[in-house]
Enzyme design. Structure first.
Site, PDB file in Angstrom:
ATOM      1  N   LYS A  43       0.841  -1.217   0.000  1.00  0.00           N
ATOM      2  CA  LYS A  43       0.000   0.000   0.000  1.00  0.00           C
ATOM      3  C   LYS A  43       0.865   1.252   0.000  1.00  0.00           C
ATOM      4  CE  LYS A  43      -2.462   2.506   3.671  1.00  0.00           C
ATOM      5  NZ  LYS A  43      -1.298   3.204   4.193  1.00  0.00           N
ATOM      6  N   ASN A  44       1.810   1.317   0.928  1.00  0.00           N
ATOM      7  CA  ASN A  44       2.571   2.558   1.075  1.00  0.00           C
ATOM      8  C   ASN A  44       3.470   2.822  -0.125  1.00  0.00           C
ATOM      9  OD1 ASN A  44       1.318   3.026   3.475  1.00  0.00           O
ATOM     10  ND2 ASN A  44       3.025   2.367   4.767  1.00  0.00           N
ATOM     11  N   ARG A 116      -3.245   9.941   4.297  1.00  0.00           N
ATOM     12  CA  ARG A 116      -1.955  10.572   4.493  1.00  0.00           C
ATOM     13  C   ARG A 116      -1.130  10.524   3.193  1.00  0.00           C
ATOM     14  NH1 ARG A 116       0.926  13.942   7.953  1.00  0.00           N
ATOM     15  NH2 ARG A 116       3.109  13.387   7.913  1.00  0.00           N
ATOM     16  N   CYS A 140      -4.524   8.037   9.310  1.00  0.00           N
ATOM     17  CA  CYS A 140      -4.790   7.566  10.670  1.00  0.00           C
ATOM     18  C   CYS A 140      -4.506   8.654  11.694  1.00  0.00           C
ATOM     19  CB  CYS A 140      -3.926   6.342  10.957  1.00  0.00           C
ATOM     20  SG  CYS A 140      -4.416   4.924   9.983  1.00  0.00           S
ATOM     21  N   ARG A 145       1.706  14.067  13.493  1.00  0.00           N
ATOM     22  CA  ARG A 145       2.046  13.877  12.083  1.00  0.00           C
ATOM     23  C   ARG A 145       2.445  15.201  11.410  1.00  0.00           C
ATOM     24  NH1 ARG A 145      -0.987   8.717   9.530  1.00  0.00           N
ATOM     25  NH2 ARG A 145       1.123   8.386   8.807  1.00  0.00           N
ATOM     26  N   VAL A 147       4.581  18.104   9.266  1.00  0.00           N
ATOM     27  CA  VAL A 147       5.021  18.126   7.870  1.00  0.00           C
ATOM     28  C   VAL A 147       6.282  18.973   7.704  1.00  0.00           C
ATOM     29  CG1 VAL A 147       2.728  17.711   6.863  1.00  0.00           C
ATOM     30  CG2 VAL A 147       3.484  20.045   7.338  1.00  0.00           C
ATOM     31  N   LEU A 149       9.327  18.344   7.867  1.00  0.00           N
ATOM     32  CA  LEU A 149      10.430  17.763   7.101  1.00  0.00           C
ATOM     33  C   LEU A 149      10.133  17.744   5.597  1.00  0.00           C
ATOM     34  CD1 LEU A 149      11.352  14.918   9.609  1.00  0.00           C
ATOM     35  CD2 LEU A 149      12.467  17.150   9.309  1.00  0.00           C
ATOM     36  N   ASP A 332       4.024   0.026  12.027  1.00  0.00           N
ATOM     37  CA  ASP A 332       2.728  -0.420  11.501  1.00  0.00           C
ATOM     38  C   ASP A 332       2.355  -1.828  11.966  1.00  0.00           C
ATOM     39  OD1 ASP A 332       2.498   1.971  10.214  1.00  0.00           O
ATOM     40  OD2 ASP A 332       2.787   1.202   8.193  1.00  0.00           O
ATOM     41  N   VAL A 354       7.586   6.229  17.587  1.00  0.00           N
ATOM     42  CA  VAL A 354       7.548   6.811  16.234  1.00  0.00           C
ATOM     43  C   VAL A 354       6.364   7.774  16.158  1.00  0.00           C
ATOM     44  CG1 VAL A 354       7.367   6.321  13.770  1.00  0.00           C
ATOM     45  CG2 VAL A 354       8.626   4.742  15.245  1.00  0.00           C
ATOM     46  N   ARG A 424      -8.929   0.635   4.142  1.00  0.00           N
ATOM     47  CA  ARG A 424      -7.952   1.521   3.495  1.00  0.00           C
ATOM     48  C   ARG A 424      -6.669   0.756   3.177  1.00  0.00           C
ATOM     49  NH1 ARG A 424      -6.104   5.416   7.086  1.00  0.00           N
ATOM     50  NH2 ARG A 424      -4.660   5.673   5.370  1.00  0.00           N
TER      51      ARG A 424
HETATM   52  C1  UD1 Z   1       4.630   6.333   6.357  1.00  0.00           C
HETATM   53  C2  UD1 Z   1       3.549   5.292   6.217  1.00  0.00           C
HETATM   54  C3  UD1 Z   1       3.039   4.839   7.573  1.00  0.00           C
HETATM   55  C4  UD1 Z   1       4.186   4.435   8.472  1.00  0.00           C
HETATM   56  C5  UD1 Z   1       5.273   5.503   8.524  1.00  0.00           C
HETATM   57  C6  UD1 Z   1       6.501   5.078   9.298  1.00  0.00           C
HETATM   58  C7  UD1 Z   1       2.516   5.985   4.130  1.00  0.00           C
HETATM   59  C8  UD1 Z   1       1.305   6.483   3.448  1.00  0.00           C
HETATM   60  N1  UD1 Z   1       2.450   5.848   5.455  1.00  0.00           N
HETATM   61  O1  UD1 Z   1       3.996   7.469   6.937  1.00  0.00           O
HETATM   62  O2  UD1 Z   1       2.173   3.727   7.380  1.00  0.00           O
HETATM   63  O3  UD1 Z   1       3.700   4.223   9.787  1.00  0.00           O
HETATM   64  O4  UD1 Z   1       5.678   5.834   7.183  1.00  0.00           O
HETATM   65  O5  UD1 Z   1       6.996   3.897   8.788  1.00  0.00           O
HETATM   66  O6  UD1 Z   1       3.494   5.652   3.494  1.00  0.00           O
HETATM   67  N2  UD1 Z   1       7.597  13.508  11.028  1.00  0.00           N
HETATM   68  C9  UD1 Z   1       7.926  14.791  11.388  1.00  0.00           C
HETATM   69  N3  UD1 Z   1       7.916  15.745  10.423  1.00  0.00           N
HETATM   70  C10 UD1 Z   1       7.591  15.480   9.127  1.00  0.00           C
HETATM   71  C11 UD1 Z   1       7.262  14.153   8.763  1.00  0.00           C
HETATM   72  C12 UD1 Z   1       7.274  13.195   9.730  1.00  0.00           C
HETATM   73  O7  UD1 Z   1       8.218  15.062  12.546  1.00  0.00           O
HETATM   74  O8  UD1 Z   1       7.597  16.398   8.302  1.00  0.00           O
HETATM   75  C13 UD1 Z   1       7.584  12.475  12.065  1.00  0.00           C
HETATM   76  C14 UD1 Z   1       6.195  11.845  12.203  1.00  0.00           C
HETATM   77  O9  UD1 Z   1       5.348  12.605  13.039  1.00  0.00           O
HETATM   78  C15 UD1 Z   1       6.548  10.513  12.788  1.00  0.00           C
HETATM   79  C16 UD1 Z   1       7.884  10.163  12.121  1.00  0.00           C
HETATM   80  O10 UD1 Z   1       8.407  11.403  11.651  1.00  0.00           O
HETATM   81  O11 UD1 Z   1       6.768  10.650  14.162  1.00  0.00           O
HETATM   82  C17 UD1 Z   1       7.778   9.193  10.989  1.00  0.00           C
HETATM   83  O12 UD1 Z   1       6.895   9.725  10.009  1.00  0.00           O
HETATM   84  P1  UD1 Z   1       7.050   9.401   8.472  1.00  0.00           P
HETATM   85  O13 UD1 Z   1       8.163   8.425   8.272  1.00  0.00           O
HETATM   86  O14 UD1 Z   1       7.077  10.668   7.719  1.00  0.00           O
HETATM   87  O15 UD1 Z   1       5.696   8.657   8.169  1.00  0.00           O
HETATM   88  P2  UD1 Z   1       4.733   8.876   6.941  1.00  0.00           P
HETATM   89  O16 UD1 Z   1       5.511   9.048   5.692  1.00  0.00           O
HETATM   90  O17 UD1 Z   1       3.703   9.884   7.287  1.00  0.00           O
END
Ligand code: UD1
Length: 454
Positions: A43-44, A116, A140, A145, A147, A149, A332, A354, A424
């Protein structure tokens, strides 16, 4: 989605299932999972790859082995609304995208807010259109979560970034995105992917330090290469992207879903079963498989088949897991793994920092008889001898998977509501579980006279 069959709504057994007028999953627990299933595409990875198809200005991109789930259908609807032409075939597992006509830069907010994964549109749209306006994505509810980064990655290529009326607004400089050095404070999967996609059409070289190493990132890097781009270091913490002027369509196979496969492996061990996961990637699954073998379960692999089996869950030894970025134990799978640990003798711990809010499944597991305490980002799971079926609610996708695992082992009947979360991410879940011998149905109750079970 899976075919539906009409059933006799007067059946006294089923009357008990329709007391709430919403679709739900019914599980009669206690049947070991046995047999084999083919693992669906990730999925991801698929969400990022579909967003990545927007990078091609010529030719068609054909993605094979997509999972047939609602998140994918929603993202494809977004592509079509942006001027791309995206069409499913092979039972929605193949997608052909002609992105040459992409002309809009603001995906429809009502679709963006459903997942997401829509955040992955930022990078390719910025690269293609020079400007993108994206509503807040959904997905979720498992923590803040952030953004920041994603912003840092795109700013590192010279883009400006503002938040306006609840939307992210990014714009490339007049002379286009420029390669740069990007350091990610955390190895964010999504930020690594967005930066890679934007950098693929920037001028010059981009380095991403502390990049995410997840297999989904590797899939996306390989797609960019197949489209004529230049990416090195995928699967390590330092990725280099050398921008090219144009990318073209290509044909690409989505990798198997390690989270789906891991969920079935956990369920097999929890039920004392014996299953073979056809098409699974053993290496990508090793963080969870090694935990299962530490506990006394058995794992064997033969090419791309992974067999997982165990005796009674009561004979397993306890363990602790710490969820962390790949190649650590995947966050996950932390939730479904907790359902297994609920039945393992002794005191087991689950540490997941995480996300700060990934414990929505705990109240429902407690309702089913589990003995679990949450202390900050740690859950302390004291094994009990049995769980009992109950009415429970999926609060997020993987919390739903945890309840399914619990329902499969519990005595009696479990009904899981709010299953849109589960749908989903898991293709034909009940059909596939029944293939493995589970007694599990999806009940649709739009109208009592037309109730169907899938
Ligand atoms: C993706 C996956 C999700 C999985 C996660 C971690 C998708 C659609 N989802 O989510 O299923 O659980 O990877 O393996 O691919 N963070 C920040 N700032 C940012 C971005 C992230 O602080 O700009 C933090 C998040 O809050 C979290 C951590 O980094 O604590 C990991 O997030 P991230 O790896 O970005 O997960 P997603 O890409 O959202």
């Amino acid at each position: 989605m899976s075919p539906s069959v009409s059933i006799n709504t007067q059946s006294p057994i089923l009357q008990a299932h329709v007391s709430r007028n919403e679709p739900h999953i019914v599980i009669d627990g206690g049947y070991p999972l046995t047999g084999s299933i083919r693992v669906a595409g990730s999925k991801n990875a698929a969400l990022a790859l579909i967003a990545g198809t927007l990078l091609a200005t010529s030719g068609k991109t054909v993605l094979h082995n997509l999972p047939n789930i609602t998140d994918i259908a929603d993202l494809v609807a977004i592509l079509n609304s942006m001027g791309a032409v995206a069409q499913f075939s092979d039972g929605n597992t193949t997608l052909t995208v002609d992105a040459s006509g992409t002309r809009f830069n603001e995906p429809p907010p009502h679709l963006v807010s459903r997942m997401r994964g829509s955040l992955q549109l930022l990078g390719p749209l910025l690269a293609r259109q020079g400007i993108v306006r994206l509503a807040m994505p959904g997905g979720c509810n498992i923590g803040a979560r952030a953004v920041d980064l994603h912003e840092k990655g795109l700013r590192g290529l010279g883009a400006t970034w503002t938040i306006d009326s609840g939307c992210f607004f990014a714009e490339a400089p007049f002379d286009g995105l420029q390669g740069g050095a990007v350091y990610l404070d955390k190895p964010s999967v999504g930020a690594t992917m967005n930066t890679m996609m934007a950098a693929s059409l920037a001028s010059g070289v981009t380095t991403i330090e502390n990049a995410a190493q997840e297999p989904d990132v590797v899939d996306l890097a390989n797609l960019i290469v197949a489209m004529g781009g230049i990416v090195d270091g995928q699967g390590t913490s330092r990725i280099t992207v050398t921008g090219v002027k144009v990318l073209h369509g290509c044909e690409f196979n989505v990798s198997p879903d390690r989270i789906e496969a891991g969920t079935y492996a956990i369920a097999a061990v929890a039920t004392g079963g014996d299953i073979t996961l056809i098409g699974a990637d053993f290496n990508a699954l090793s963080p969870v498989l090694s935990k299962l073998t530490d506990m006394g379960a058995h794992v064997a692999t033969d090419g791309n088949h992974v067999r997982v089996w165990s005796g009674s869950v009561q004979t397993l030894t306890g363990t602790s897991i710490v969820a962390s970025p790949h190649p650590g134990f995947p966050t996950d799978l932390q939730q479904p793994f907790t359902s297994l640990l609920a039945l393992v003798h002794g005191t087991n711990t689950v540490h997941d920092s995480v996300y700060e809010g990934r414990f929505g499944h705990i109240p429902c597991l407690s309702k089913m008889g589990a003995n679990i305490k949450v202390e900050g980002s740690v859950t302390i799971v004291s094994g009990v001898t049995s769980l009992s079926g109950a009415d429970v609610k999926a609060t997020d996708l993987r919390a739903g998977a945890a309840l399914v695992v619990a329902g499969l082992v519990a005595s009696g009947q479990t009904r899981i509501f709010d299953i849109h979360h589960i749908e989903r991410g898991y293709q034909d879940l009940c059909v596939r579980l029944r293939q493995l011998g589970a007694h599990c149905w999806r009940v649709n109750v739009g109208d009592m006279d037309t109730m169907v079970m899938e």
